[in-house]
Write a protein that holds these residues in place. Structure first.
Motif, PDB file in Angstrom:
ATOM      1  N   LEU A 157       0.825  -1.213   0.000  1.00  0.00           N
ATOM      2  CA  LEU A 157       0.000   0.000   0.000  1.00  0.00           C
ATOM      3  C   LEU A 157       0.854   1.255   0.000  1.00  0.00           C
ATOM      4  O   LEU A 157       0.471   2.284  -0.568  1.00  0.00           O
ATOM      5  CB  LEU A 157      -0.925  -0.002   1.226  1.00  0.00           C
ATOM      6  N   ASP A 158       2.030   1.190   0.645  1.00  0.00           N
ATOM      7  CA  ASP A 158       2.899   2.358   0.695  1.00  0.00           C
ATOM      8  C   ASP A 158       3.313   2.793  -0.709  1.00  0.00           C
ATOM      9  O   ASP A 158       3.378   3.999  -1.004  1.00  0.00           O
ATOM     10  CB  ASP A 158       4.140   2.036   1.543  1.00  0.00           C
ATOM     11  N   VAL A 159       3.564   1.839  -1.576  1.00  0.00           N
ATOM     12  CA  VAL A 159       3.929   2.149  -2.967  1.00  0.00           C
ATOM     13  C   VAL A 159       2.762   2.827  -3.682  1.00  0.00           C
ATOM     14  O   VAL A 159       2.956   3.800  -4.425  1.00  0.00           O
ATOM     15  CB  VAL A 159       4.336   0.857  -3.706  1.00  0.00           C
ATOM     16  N   ILE A 160       1.569   2.345  -3.420  1.00  0.00           N
ATOM     17  CA  ILE A 160       0.374   2.918  -4.044  1.00  0.00           C
ATOM     18  C   ILE A 160       0.167   4.349  -3.568  1.00  0.00           C
ATOM     19  O   ILE A 160      -0.137   5.250  -4.371  1.00  0.00           O
ATOM     20  CB  ILE A 160      -0.876   2.073  -3.716  1.00  0.00           C
ATOM     21  N   LEU A 161       0.340   4.596  -2.278  1.00  0.00           N
ATOM     22  CA  LEU A 161       0.167   5.940  -1.729  1.00  0.00           C
ATOM     23  C   LEU A 161       1.178   6.913  -2.332  1.00  0.00           C
ATOM     24  O   LEU A 161       0.838   8.058  -2.648  1.00  0.00           O
ATOM     25  CB  LEU A 161       0.280   5.906  -0.210  1.00  0.00           C
ATOM     26  N   ARG A 162       2.432   6.475  -2.476  1.00  0.00           N
ATOM     27  CA  ARG A 162       3.436   7.346  -3.085  1.00  0.00           C
ATOM     28  C   ARG A 162       3.088   7.646  -4.541  1.00  0.00           C
ATOM     29  O   ARG A 162       3.259   8.774  -5.013  1.00  0.00           O
ATOM     30  CB  ARG A 162       4.827   6.692  -2.990  1.00  0.00           C
ATOM     31  N   TYR A 163       2.588   6.629  -5.224  1.00  0.00           N
ATOM     32  CA  TYR A 163       2.183   6.818  -6.628  1.00  0.00           C
ATOM     33  C   TYR A 163       1.039   7.830  -6.746  1.00  0.00           C
ATOM     34  O   TYR A 163       1.059   8.715  -7.618  1.00  0.00           O
ATOM     35  CB  TYR A 163       1.769   5.472  -7.217  1.00  0.00           C
ATOM     36  N   LEU A 164       0.077   7.741  -5.849  1.00  0.00           N
ATOM     37  CA  LEU A 164      -1.061   8.664  -5.902  1.00  0.00           C
ATOM     38  C   LEU A 164      -0.633  10.088  -5.576  1.00  0.00           C
ATOM     39  O   LEU A 164      -1.129  11.047  -6.185  1.00  0.00           O
ATOM     40  CB  LEU A 164      -2.163   8.202  -4.943  1.00  0.00           C
ATOM     41  N   ARG A 165       0.295  10.238  -4.602  1.00  0.00           N
ATOM     42  CA  ARG A 165       0.785  11.581  -4.286  1.00  0.00           C
ATOM     43  C   ARG A 165       1.544  12.175  -5.468  1.00  0.00           C
ATOM     44  O   ARG A 165       1.430  13.360  -5.760  1.00  0.00           O
ATOM     45  CB  ARG A 165       1.675  11.538  -3.041  1.00  0.00           C
ATOM     46  N   GLN A 166       2.298  11.328  -6.139  1.00  0.00           N
ATOM     47  CA  GLN A 166       3.032  11.798  -7.315  1.00  0.00           C
ATOM     48  C   GLN A 166       2.074  12.149  -8.448  1.00  0.00           C
ATOM     49  O   GLN A 166       2.287  13.122  -9.187  1.00  0.00           O
ATOM     50  CB  GLN A 166       4.008  10.707  -7.775  1.00  0.00           C
ATOM     51  N   ARG A 167       1.005  11.382  -8.581  1.00  0.00           N
ATOM     52  CA  ARG A 167       0.002  11.645  -9.616  1.00  0.00           C
ATOM     53  C   ARG A 167      -0.698  12.982  -9.362  1.00  0.00           C
ATOM     54  O   ARG A 167      -1.008  13.717 -10.292  1.00  0.00           O
ATOM     55  CB  ARG A 167      -1.011  10.497  -9.625  1.00  0.00           C
ATOM     56  N   GLY A 168      -0.982  13.295  -8.111  1.00  0.00           N
ATOM     57  CA  GLY A 168      -1.511  14.600  -7.766  1.00  0.00           C
ATOM     58  C   GLY A 168      -3.017  14.705  -7.723  1.00  0.00           C
ATOM     59  O   GLY A 168      -3.561  15.554  -7.025  1.00  0.00           O
ATOM     60  N   SER A 169      -3.758  13.896  -8.475  1.00  0.00           N
ATOM     61  CA  SER A 169      -5.225  13.969  -8.484  1.00  0.00           C
ATOM     62  C   SER A 169      -5.789  12.617  -8.898  1.00  0.00           C
ATOM     63  O   SER A 169      -5.076  11.768  -9.450  1.00  0.00           O
ATOM     64  CB  SER A 169      -5.713  15.058  -9.439  1.00  0.00           C
ATOM     65  N   LEU A 170      -7.075  12.460  -8.635  1.00  0.00           N
ATOM     66  CA  LEU A 170      -7.782  11.243  -9.021  1.00  0.00           C
ATOM     67  C   LEU A 170      -8.951  11.610  -9.926  1.00  0.00           C
ATOM     68  O   LEU A 170      -9.514  12.704  -9.810  1.00  0.00           O
ATOM     69  CB  LEU A 170      -8.311  10.507  -7.787  1.00  0.00           C
ATOM     70  N   PRO A 171      -9.358  10.717 -10.812  1.00  0.00           N
ATOM     71  CA  PRO A 171     -10.555  10.975 -11.623  1.00  0.00           C
ATOM     72  C   PRO A 171     -11.772  11.166 -10.723  1.00  0.00           C
ATOM     73  O   PRO A 171     -11.828  10.634  -9.609  1.00  0.00           O
ATOM     74  CB  PRO A 171     -10.691   9.697 -12.466  1.00  0.00           C
ATOM     75  N   GLU A 172     -12.741  11.923 -11.191  1.00  0.00           N
ATOM     76  CA  GLU A 172     -13.949  12.191 -10.400  1.00  0.00           C
ATOM     77  C   GLU A 172     -14.662  10.893 -10.031  1.00  0.00           C
ATOM     78  O   GLU A 172     -14.668   9.935 -10.807  1.00  0.00           O
ATOM     79  CB  GLU A 172     -14.905  13.090 -11.191  1.00  0.00           C
ATOM     80  N   ALA A 173     -15.273  10.885  -8.840  1.00  0.00           N
ATOM     81  CA  ALA A 173     -16.063   9.751  -8.335  1.00  0.00           C
ATOM     82  C   ALA A 173     -15.233   8.482  -8.213  1.00  0.00           C
ATOM     83  O   ALA A 173     -15.739   7.377  -8.376  1.00  0.00           O
ATOM     84  CB  ALA A 173     -17.281   9.499  -9.217  1.00  0.00           C
ATOM     85  N   THR A 174     -13.941   8.631  -7.911  1.00  0.00           N
ATOM     86  CA  THR A 174     -13.094   7.454  -7.693  1.00  0.00           C
ATOM     87  C   THR A 174     -13.247   6.977  -6.256  1.00  0.00           C
ATOM     88  O   THR A 174     -12.885   7.687  -5.314  1.00  0.00           O
ATOM     89  CB  THR A 174     -11.610   7.773  -7.969  1.00  0.00           C
ATOM     90  N   ASP A 175     -13.798   5.797  -6.068  1.00  0.00           N
ATOM     91  CA  ASP A 175     -13.922   5.216  -4.738  1.00  0.00           C
ATOM     92  C   ASP A 175     -13.158   3.906  -4.626  1.00  0.00           C
ATOM     93  O   ASP A 175     -12.989   3.382  -3.526  1.00  0.00           O
ATOM     94  CB  ASP A 175     -15.393   4.976  -4.386  1.00  0.00           C
ATOM     95  N   THR A 176     -12.677   3.378  -5.764  1.00  0.00           N
ATOM     96  CA  THR A 176     -11.989   2.089  -5.782  1.00  0.00           C
ATOM     97  C   THR A 176     -10.852   2.133  -6.795  1.00  0.00           C
ATOM     98  O   THR A 176     -11.002   2.689  -7.895  1.00  0.00           O
ATOM     99  CB  THR A 176     -12.959   0.958  -6.158  1.00  0.00           C
ATOM    100  N   LEU A 177      -9.720   1.553  -6.424  1.00  0.00           N
ATOM    101  CA  LEU A 177      -8.624   1.347  -7.366  1.00  0.00           C
ATOM    102  C   LEU A 177      -8.697  -0.092  -7.838  1.00  0.00           C
ATOM    103  O   LEU A 177      -8.850  -1.019  -7.029  1.00  0.00           O
ATOM    104  CB  LEU A 177      -7.273   1.623  -6.700  1.00  0.00           C
TER     105      LEU A 177
END
Length: 454
Positions: A157-177
């Protein structure tokens, strides 16, 4: 930029202010007012405006808002505005649209303009457009967006969290990866809440929901809406026949489908298109409504021809002419109650081959019992009113027949139309009215001729 969301009263007030400003020639002020409004509210103002005002407002909308406003408009008005736009402006508007909205705009264009718009797009948007057009409009593929975030099962999960922080945003209505393998086969999903609350060193494989339900790309949009309603989803993955993740459908798109289905049913029962523009041109609206009025005229003539068969009876018994409308009227009301219930059941997926026969029996019994109750009351009322128990018995008997038939017809007509692949909401009401009018008049006048004249 501050964006204000409007309720109905605020919308009416804002529309009044816009009209006053337009009437005074304050176009710069109107442009600024539109710039401070949400796209959905601008769409509501456009749909609430007469054609001339609508055209001026459309020209004053900021170019960067065009695509978002188009997303919110009803289909008829959207098509009108799209046909007035240059290919370059359409390409700019389409660049920021979701995949499903992009596909809709391109499908509504003439072939020549469609090619010009594609040529005006960048390579990435052109690729998105071609992918969106690969599926039918009223399918899960036509409804889905390709803006999904995918992860691998063998990372923490730590890798996923770093990836999301680097990405900067999520598509609208994202509740699941969504968890996929190297071939993009869907393996499961990880809820955002789980991602944020669990130990970062935990592997994705241990936390993912392997039983995540996915939607086949060929499923109809109405079936998709039923699944969202049943499971209270915010989003759902879309897969092909090999289980490969293609995209996702979000609740905002499903709400549009539900609203369109409801509009279709409501307007269809009046013989009108659900995309009818409230402030559309007079001639176009007249021509659209004329078709169903013509069909209804022939149905009315058919009912009138039944009355004509019993001309002698009507000439000899004036009271019959006064009371004869009661029977088809009661049958029509009873039949329409059943019709509305069955059409709703079909739309919600409650009615199929396994239970349709039971439903027919139920509505036939309800029609008979209602007919028995109201025919008895009418018989008594006519006896007290006119002092003729024979006439009361005749009208009561005719009402019993017609309400029984109306109950059966109200259930059978939409089921038959569905089997013939004809929209029950569009044709059911007219057919039912014809049946109840013809049967009601024939039963009443036939019984009157049989017992009063002979």
């Amino acid at each position: 930029m501050a964006v204000e969301l409007l309720d109905n009263e605020q919308t009416e007030l804002r529309l009044s202010q816009l009209n006053q400003a337009l009437g005074s020639g304050m176009f710069v002020h109107v442009r600024q007012m539109l710039l401070n409004m949400a796209a959905s509210d601008i769409a509501l103002v456009l749909e609430s405006s007469p054609p001339r005002t609508r055209q001026i407002l459309w020209q004053l909308i900021d170019q960067e808002q065009t695509g978002e406003v188009l997303e919110e408009l009803g289909e008829e008005l959207k098509d009108q505005l799209i046909r007035q736009m240059s290919p370059e402006r359409l390409a700019r508007a389409a660049a920021g649209l979701d995949t499903d909205d992009l596909a809709y705009i391109l499908r509504s264009l003439p072939d020549s303009l469609y090619k010009q718009v594609l040529q005006s797009m960048g390579s990435q948007d052109r690729s998105r457009a071609e992918q969106a057009l690969a599926y039918p409009e009223e399918s899960a593929g036509g409804l889905m967006n390709t803006d999904t975030v995918t992860i691998r099962p063998d990372v923490n999960l730590d890798v996923i969290l770093r990836y999301l922080r680097q990405r900067g945003s999520l598509p609208e209505a994202t509740d699941t990866l969504y968890v996929v393998d190297r071939r993009d086969i869907l393996l499961g999903g990880v809820n955002i809440a789980t991602l944020l609350t669990r130990d970062p060193s935990t592997p994705v494989r241990e936390l993912m929901d392997a039983d995540l339900e996915a939607i086949p790309v060929t499923m109809t949009d109405s079936e998709v809406a039923q699944l969202f309603e049943r499971h209270d989803w915010l989003s759902a993955p879309v897969i092909d026949q090999d289980g490969r993740l293609l995209g996702r459908i979000t609740i905002d798109d499903v709400v549009d489908v539900i609203r369109e289905d409801a509009d279709h049913t409501m307007m269809g029962m009046a013989g009108m298109d659900e995309d009818e523009d409230t402030f559309g041109p007079v001639l176009r609206s007249t021509l659209r409504r004329s078709m169903w009025l013509t069909i209804n005229l022939f149905a009315a003539l058919l009912a009138a021809s039944v009355s004509n068969l019993f001309e002698n009876t009507l000439e000899q018994f004036a009271t019959i002419a006064i009371l004869m409308t009661i029977v088809p009227s009661m049958g029509g009301v009873a039949g329409n109650q059943t019709l509305a219930l069955v059409i709703r059941g079909i739309a919600l997926g409650h009615i199929g081959q396994s239970n349709s026969r039971w439903l027919l029996g139920k509505e036939l019994a309800i029609g008979f019992l209602n007919g028995l109750l109201w025919s008895s009351l009418v018989c008594l009322a006519i006896w007290v009113w006119k002092g003729e128990w024979q006439l009361g018995a005749l009208i009561g008997g005719a009402m019993l027949i017609n309400m029984t038939v109306a109950g059966l017809a109200g259930a059978a007509i939409p089921l038959l139309l569905k089997k013939l692949k004809v929209d029950p909401a569009l044709a059911g009401g007219m057919l039912l009215t014809t049946v109840t009018d013809v049967i009601g008049l024939f039963a009443f006048l036939g019984l009157a001729t049989l017992f009063l004249l002979h």
